[in-house]
Design an enzyme around this catalytic site. Structure first.
Site, PDB file in Angstrom:
ATOM      1  N   THR A   1       0.902  -1.100   0.036  1.00 58.40           N
ATOM      2  CA  THR A   1       0.158   0.175   0.026  1.00 58.40           C
ATOM      3  C   THR A   1       0.902   1.317   0.018  1.00 58.40           C
ATOM      4  O   THR A   1       2.070   1.266   0.555  1.00 58.40           O
ATOM      5  CB  THR A   1      -0.982   0.035   1.177  1.00 58.40           C
ATOM      6  N   GLY A   2       0.449   2.269  -0.582  1.00 54.66           N
ATOM      7  CA  GLY A   2       1.064   3.305  -0.602  1.00 54.66           C
ATOM      8  C   GLY A   2       2.516   3.397  -1.527  1.00 54.66           C
ATOM      9  O   GLY A   2       3.626   3.692  -1.237  1.00 54.66           O
ATOM     10  N   GLY A   3       2.217   2.624  -2.575  1.00 53.13           N
ATOM     11  CA  GLY A   3       3.344   2.009  -3.328  1.00 53.13           C
ATOM     12  C   GLY A   3       3.751   2.877  -4.674  1.00 53.13           C
ATOM     13  O   GLY A   3       4.746   2.560  -5.365  1.00 53.13           O
TER      14      GLY A   3
ATOM     15  N   SER B   1       7.310   3.239  13.419  1.00 57.76           N
ATOM     16  CA  SER B   1       8.186   4.549  13.206  1.00 57.76           C
ATOM     17  C   SER B   1       9.002   4.632  14.584  1.00 57.76           C
ATOM     18  O   SER B   1       8.678   4.078  15.413  1.00 57.76           O
ATOM     19  CB  SER B   1       7.079   5.909  13.115  1.00 57.76           C
TER      20      SER B   1
ATOM     21  N   SER C   1       5.104   5.964  -4.573  1.00 58.62           N
ATOM     22  CA  SER C   1       6.214   6.633  -4.364  1.00 58.62           C
ATOM     23  C   SER C   1       6.891   6.510  -3.095  1.00 58.62           C
ATOM     24  O   SER C   1       6.642   5.765  -2.376  1.00 58.62           O
ATOM     25  CB  SER C   1       5.502   8.369  -4.211  1.00 58.62           C
ATOM     26  N   GLY C   2       8.114   7.346  -2.835  1.00 53.39           N
ATOM     27  CA  GLY C   2       8.885   7.148  -1.736  1.00 53.39           C
ATOM     28  C   GLY C   2       9.116   5.896  -1.280  1.00 53.39           C
ATOM     29  O   GLY C   2       9.712   5.168  -2.298  1.00 53.39           O
ATOM     30  N   ILE C   3       8.886   5.600  -0.237  1.00 53.19           N
ATOM     31  CA  ILE C   3       9.439   4.113   0.372  1.00 53.19           C
ATOM     32  C   ILE C   3       8.657   3.131  -0.240  1.00 53.19           C
ATOM     33  O   ILE C   3       9.338   1.912  -0.591  1.00 53.19           O
ATOM     34  CB  ILE C   3       9.129   4.057   2.092  1.00 53.19           C
ATOM     35  N   GLY C   4       7.380   3.273  -0.592  1.00 51.18           N
ATOM     36  CA  GLY C   4       6.371   2.217  -1.234  1.00 51.18           C
ATOM     37  C   GLY C   4       7.149   1.852  -2.816  1.00 51.18           C
ATOM     38  O   GLY C   4       7.425   0.604  -3.071  1.00 51.18           O
TER      39      GLY C   4
ATOM     40  N   TYR D   1       0.494  11.723  14.777  1.00 51.81           N
ATOM     41  CA  TYR D   1       1.348  10.792  14.070  1.00 51.81           C
ATOM     42  C   TYR D   1       2.007   9.822  14.992  1.00 51.81           C
ATOM     43  O   TYR D   1       1.971   8.635  14.848  1.00 51.81           O
ATOM     44  CB  TYR D   1       2.325  11.286  13.115  1.00 51.81           C
TER      45      TYR D   1
END
Length: 255
Positions: free
Chosen positions: A11-13, A140, A15-18, A153
């Site tokens: 998920t959230g794939g 985190s 951009s960035g870490i994904g 957060y």
């Protein structure tokens, strides 16, 4: 855990870490499905990594999650669910008390915590049916020590950390073969942290550590400064708090 030949949903794939995770898991011989809210970003990711399968979906939306599950079933299912999607609100200004603060907090909790539980609940039977499977939850460094600028957060990631540990134990009690990993990143150089001046690691470094940990069945994967802060927070909690919240940020929290 063996990664080659496994199918992973990230998920959230887009951009960035994904996106970096998609790249590295493909490099390990996995089949990769990525999701995200933004179709344009998903299309761009597909151009960069033609072998990935893209599905537009918002983890905050229950109906989207159900449709995502149905589409994954149609594709043959998954072996690894990587709950990577996460959001963070702008820094909390102590001089402002309005409804936006509450709206931001609700949004963060819905994505970072309830969204993970929603997908885990949908996919758990599928994962249980596999010979070797896993859930990866990204928490985190702030699940160890809270940040003055990011209270909700930090709270969402702390909640997710506790949930992850209990989920792992529950599955052990049930003699399930589903492995549950917790990834604890430090500050990572992504869009979300672009305005921050903290020491950062690259998504490439983070994902490399993640994959190494998964291969070794290292269920709690602390990366970079998270390793040191974990030790400091246990024995010197006040020092750990001051490391995460240096005096220089106090002024930014005032009017």
């Amino acid at each position: 855990m063996n990664i080659k030949g496994k199918t992973i949903l990230i998920t959230g794939g887009a951009s960035g870490i994904g996106l970096e995770s998609a790249k590295q898991f493909l490099g390990e011989g996995a089949n990769v499905i990525i999701t995200g809210r933004n179709q344009t970003k998903l299309d761009a990711a597909k151009r960069i990594l033609p072998l990935v399968t893209i599905i537009q979906s918002d983890v905050e939306n229950p109906e989207d999650s159900k449709v995502l599950f149905e589409k994954v079933v149609a594709l043959g299912g998954i072996d690894i669910l990587y709950n990577n999607a996460g959001v963070g609100s702008p820094a909390l200004n102590l001089g402002i008390a309005n409804e936006q603060i509450l709206r931001n907090a609700i949004y963060e909790m819905n994505v970072n915590y309830f969204g993970v539980i929603r997908l885990n609940t949908l996919f758990i039977d599928m994962l249980k049916s596999r010979k070797e499977s896993a859930i990866i939850n990204t928490t985190s460094i702030l699940s160890l020590v809270p940040a003055l600028e990011e209270p909700t957060y930090a709270a969402t990631k702390t909640a997710l950390s506790f949930y992850t540990r209990i989920l792992r134990k529950n599955l052990e009690i049930l003699n399930s073969g589903v492995k549950v990993f917790e990834l604890l990143p430090p500050v990572v150089a992504t869009e979300m942290t672009a305005k921050r001046n903290d020491k950062k690691i690259t998504p490439e470094q983070l994902v490399k550590a993640l994959i190494s940990g998964v291969k070794k069945d290292q269920f709690t994967i602390r990366v970079g400064d998270t390793k040191l802060l974990y030790i400091v927070s246990r024995f010197f909690p006040k020092l750990a708090f001051n490391l995460v919240n240096p005096k220089k940020i106090y002024a930014s929290l005032k009017y």
